[in-house]
Design a protein around this motif. Structure first.
Motif: not given
Length: 185
Positions: A43, A101, A104-106, A108-109, A148-149, A153, A157
């Motif tokens: 993660r 997560d 590919g999520y946090y 990529e912020l 979700n995206d 999500f 954020v």
């Protein structure tokens, strides 16, 4: 008391108290899933660094297969997350902070949202309380990934950024209280 001292004290205490339960659940999960009862996964952690999170396994040989009744109970009760007390003890996580997560999520912020990565991921947060039934919400969506995206999500954020600017031990205690006693939300 600093946040790290709080985490160390309560993670140590929690590990001592829950160790027999965690071992028993690990054995039950091993029998139920026919795999190692402890699940580990990479993660995204503080500063965007990957770490290994530990949970009680709730699914069989394929993550695409339905979760067993025992696995469903473990997830609904959040008992599958007991091994994360170890993650807190070794400093990968905190009791309160953004839920970690997958890649590919946090990580990529961009812009101000990247401030979230300055926080240690947490066992609980305001966002995880709000979305405690996230799997159920996603089940009802035609395109779960897109929902979700584009909805869940971004809301997480926003909530985690609010936490970044207002976090405190007293605020953490309130979040922990709401996690343990959901009827007080």
């Amino acid at each position: 008391m600093s946040k790290r001292l709080f985490d160390l004290f309560f993670a140590t205490f929690g590990l001592i108290i829950t160790f027999p339960i965690t071992v028993l659940l690990g054995i039950i999960a091993t029998i139920d899933t026919k795999q190692n009862g402890i699940f580990s996964q990479k993660r995204i952690g503080q500063f965007g660094r990957p770490f290994t999170i530990y949970k009680i396994r709730t699914f069989g040989l394929s993550e695409l297969k339905p979760i067993s009744k025992i696995g469903g109970f473990l997830r609904n009760s959040k008992l599958d997350e007991l091994p994360q007390l170890w993650n807190i003890l070794i400093g990968d996580m905190s009791f309160v902070g953004p839920r970690p997560d997958i890649k590919g999520y946090y990580d990529e912020l961009v812009g101000e949202n990247r401030k979230i990565l300055e926080l240690k991921p947490g066992l609980t947060s305001s966002a995880s309380i709000k979305y405690s039934n996230e799997e159920y919400i996603l089940e009802k969506q035609e395109n779960q990934l897109a929902y979700n995206d584009t909805v869940i999500f971004p809301d997480k954020v926003k909530m985690n950024l609010e936490y970044y600017y207002s976090n405190s031990i007293s605020g953490d205690i309130k979040i922990i209280w709401k996690t343990i006693f959901p009827q007080t939300r």
